[in-house]
Design a protein around this motif. Sequence first.
Motif, PDB file in Angstrom:
ATOM      1  N   VAL A 292       0.836  -1.497  -0.026  1.00  0.00           N
ATOM      2  CA  VAL A 292       0.004   0.043   0.043  1.00  0.00           C
ATOM      3  C   VAL A 292       0.983   1.366   0.060  1.00  0.00           C
ATOM      4  N   ALA A 293       1.967   1.244   0.739  1.00  0.00           N
ATOM      5  CA  ALA A 293       2.846   2.449   0.728  1.00  0.00           C
ATOM      6  C   ALA A 293       3.551   2.635  -0.492  1.00  0.00           C
ATOM      7  N   ALA A 294       3.734   1.567  -1.237  1.00  0.00           N
ATOM      8  CA  ALA A 294       4.267   1.821  -2.619  1.00  0.00           C
ATOM      9  C   ALA A 294       3.520   2.297  -3.846  1.00  0.00           C
ATOM     10  N   GLY A 295       1.987   2.500  -3.316  1.00  0.00           N
ATOM     11  CA  GLY A 295       1.201   2.735  -4.312  1.00  0.00           C
ATOM     12  C   GLY A 295       0.600   1.848  -5.093  1.00  0.00           C
ATOM     13  N   LEU A 296       1.032   0.632  -4.860  1.00  0.00           N
ATOM     14  CA  LEU A 296       0.479  -0.457  -5.833  1.00  0.00           C
ATOM     15  C   LEU A 296      -1.062  -1.063  -5.419  1.00  0.00           C
ATOM     16  N   ALA A 297      -1.389  -0.595  -4.365  1.00  0.00           N
ATOM     17  CA  ALA A 297      -3.063  -1.100  -4.169  1.00  0.00           C
ATOM     18  C   ALA A 297      -3.415   0.114  -2.907  1.00  0.00           C
ATOM     19  N   LYS A 298      -4.888   0.107  -2.838  1.00  0.00           N
ATOM     20  CA  LYS A 298      -5.279   0.981  -1.852  1.00  0.00           C
ATOM     21  C   LYS A 298      -5.724   0.038  -0.812  1.00  0.00           C
ATOM     22  N   LYS A 299      -5.898  -1.325  -1.147  1.00  0.00           N
ATOM     23  CA  LYS A 299      -6.025  -2.275   0.022  1.00  0.00           C
ATOM     24  C   LYS A 299      -5.395  -3.333  -0.227  1.00  0.00           C
ATOM     25  N   CYS A 300      -4.769  -4.075   0.578  1.00  0.00           N
ATOM     26  CA  CYS A 300      -3.928  -5.152   0.389  1.00  0.00           C
ATOM     27  C   CYS A 300      -4.015  -6.229   1.447  1.00  0.00           C
ATOM     28  N   GLN A 301      -4.557  -7.475   1.375  1.00  0.00           N
ATOM     29  CA  GLN A 301      -4.491  -8.340   2.341  1.00  0.00           C
ATOM     30  C   GLN A 301      -3.638  -9.682   1.907  1.00  0.00           C
ATOM     31  N   VAL A 302      -2.611 -10.011   2.693  1.00  0.00           N
ATOM     32  CA  VAL A 302      -1.510 -11.195   2.522  1.00  0.00           C
ATOM     33  C   VAL A 302      -2.070 -12.423   3.502  1.00  0.00           C
ATOM     34  N   ALA A 303      -2.074 -13.489   2.959  1.00  0.00           N
ATOM     35  CA  ALA A 303      -2.687 -14.688   3.792  1.00  0.00           C
ATOM     36  C   ALA A 303      -1.791 -15.781   3.635  1.00  0.00           C
ATOM     37  N   LEU A 304      -1.307 -16.284   4.840  1.00  0.00           N
ATOM     38  CA  LEU A 304      -0.330 -17.437   4.682  1.00  0.00           C
ATOM     39  C   LEU A 304      -0.839 -18.589   5.382  1.00  0.00           C
ATOM     40  N   ASP A 319      -4.474 -10.443  -1.882  1.00  0.00           N
ATOM     41  CA  ASP A 319      -5.636  -9.808  -2.663  1.00  0.00           C
ATOM     42  C   ASP A 319      -5.730  -8.490  -2.512  1.00  0.00           C
ATOM     43  N   THR A 320      -6.000  -7.944  -3.477  1.00  0.00           N
ATOM     44  CA  THR A 320      -6.123  -6.235  -3.343  1.00  0.00           C
ATOM     45  C   THR A 320      -7.568  -5.653  -3.711  1.00  0.00           C
ATOM     46  N   PHE A 321      -8.562  -6.663  -3.391  1.00  0.00           N
ATOM     47  CA  PHE A 321      -9.983  -6.345  -3.625  1.00  0.00           C
ATOM     48  C   PHE A 321     -10.103  -5.230  -4.862  1.00  0.00           C
ATOM     49  N   GLU A 329      -2.629 -11.744  -9.606  1.00  0.00           N
ATOM     50  CA  GLU A 329      -1.558 -12.943 -10.048  1.00  0.00           C
ATOM     51  C   GLU A 329      -0.171 -12.299  -9.897  1.00  0.00           C
ATOM     52  N   LYS A 330       0.039 -11.120 -10.724  1.00  0.00           N
ATOM     53  CA  LYS A 330       1.228 -10.537 -10.800  1.00  0.00           C
ATOM     54  C   LYS A 330       1.866  -9.924  -9.749  1.00  0.00           C
ATOM     55  N   LEU A 331       0.952  -9.229  -8.944  1.00  0.00           N
ATOM     56  CA  LEU A 331       1.378  -8.741  -7.559  1.00  0.00           C
ATOM     57  C   LEU A 331       1.738  -9.829  -6.624  1.00  0.00           C
ATOM     58  N   SER A 332       1.092 -10.959  -6.745  1.00  0.00           N
ATOM     59  CA  SER A 332       1.449 -11.699  -5.754  1.00  0.00           C
ATOM     60  C   SER A 332       2.792 -12.434  -6.126  1.00  0.00           C
ATOM     61  N   ALA A 333       3.048 -12.828  -7.299  1.00  0.00           N
ATOM     62  CA  ALA A 333       4.388 -13.062  -7.936  1.00  0.00           C
ATOM     63  C   ALA A 333       5.628 -12.082  -7.311  1.00  0.00           C
ATOM     64  N   ILE A 334       5.171 -10.913  -7.308  1.00  0.00           N
ATOM     65  CA  ILE A 334       6.209  -9.777  -6.764  1.00  0.00           C
ATOM     66  C   ILE A 334       6.359 -10.130  -5.329  1.00  0.00           C
ATOM     67  N   VAL A 335       5.391 -10.080  -4.643  1.00  0.00           N
ATOM     68  CA  VAL A 335       5.380 -10.090  -3.012  1.00  0.00           C
ATOM     69  C   VAL A 335       6.043 -11.247  -2.768  1.00  0.00           C
ATOM     70  N   ARG A 336       5.790 -12.432  -3.479  1.00  0.00           N
ATOM     71  CA  ARG A 336       6.495 -13.764  -3.032  1.00  0.00           C
ATOM     72  C   ARG A 336       7.866 -13.791  -3.279  1.00  0.00           C
TER      73      ARG A 336
END
Length: 392
Positions: A292-304, A319-321, A329-336
């Motif tokens: 969120v701080a990077a401006g990649l989403a307004k909401k972000c949920q990370v589930a483990l 999930d960025t809702f 899918e692309k953002l998940s790959a970056i975060v992982r």
Amino acid sequence: MRTLFTSESVTEGHPDKICDQISDAILDEILRQDKNAHVACETCATTGLVLVMGELTTTGYVNIQDVVRDVVMDIGYDRAKKGFDGASCAVLVALHDQSPDIAQGVNDAIEKRGSDDKETGAGDQGMMFGFACDETPEMMPMPIALAHRLTRQLAKVRKSGECPYLRPDGKAQVTVIYEDGRPVGIDTIVISTQHEEHATQDQIRQDMIEKVVKPVIPAELLSDETRYFVNPTGRFVIGGPAGDSGLTGRKIIVDTYGGYAPHGGGAFSGKDPTKVDRSAAYAARHAAKNVVAAGLAKKCQVALAYAIGVAHPVSFTVDTFGTGVMDDEKLSAIVRDTFDMRPDAIIERLDLRRPIYRQTAAYGHFGRTDVDLPWEHTDYVDVLKKKAEAMK
């Protein structure tokens, strides 16, 4: 579309929060002596009694009774007339070694079992969630952020003597008005605070609105239609463990996102960082906040999710809702690719083998601006932005 959402917070003198702070204070004292200790410490409290129970494996020694009494006295329960006294309450201790069946999986993850290398496996199975949004400067949902501000202010005016009749136990609840998914105002504020016998309801109501609400709640969120319920039962003299028993881990929604985002179910306090209930929830919040701080989403949920004795998470989703600048899918790959979620990697990245935990045990583990917590740092913003740009 107009909707309402409500979250609550409780003060450090709430009986459940007393227990959380005792458990984390014990953890801190053990980590000062033995950073590799395994600790699962739970506390319960009732009238005149504190019971500390659980499992630990450590080379250090801690006088548990002294820690318990220091915490209770520091919170403000220092005289019997308040219903609880840290100097005179009974303290029972029932701690024993961690089960070797659990230890063998934690100390030697399945991925490297049988080799010369060792890796920490997850301390238990379970699900953990991290969340961030742009509703507040803390990157927290507004209802829980405001509820925490109220309870911190409630403790502040008590300790400063500004409202000398207050006692340690208290709660706040905030109902926020949303229009088309964005917060626009406050519908209702509830404050319940323990007080001395002589304090009148009129005095308490006036002080709570003028000295607690108005100093910390933005004026533009309040209106003539905002409702205030202050000690709605009309009396709150008996509080703390004398009014209700307390137990570690019974305020997990207060600890996290106020119900706005999911909670996997595991409590935090009293657990060393090999317990992914705690460390992975912190790591998930760290990742979500940086997105969120990077401006990649307004909401972000990370589930483990983890399996006991296994280092790598069995699931890792983002999930960025629908608020992301790219598909999930692309953002998940970056975060992982950016955040290694194995226990050892989390512990090293966030420097978790330190005595930093008692300060988290009241007023929330996330969105804190009053203390420096590593999982609240936005130190991966540049990395995420570069990877996102390269992905386009």
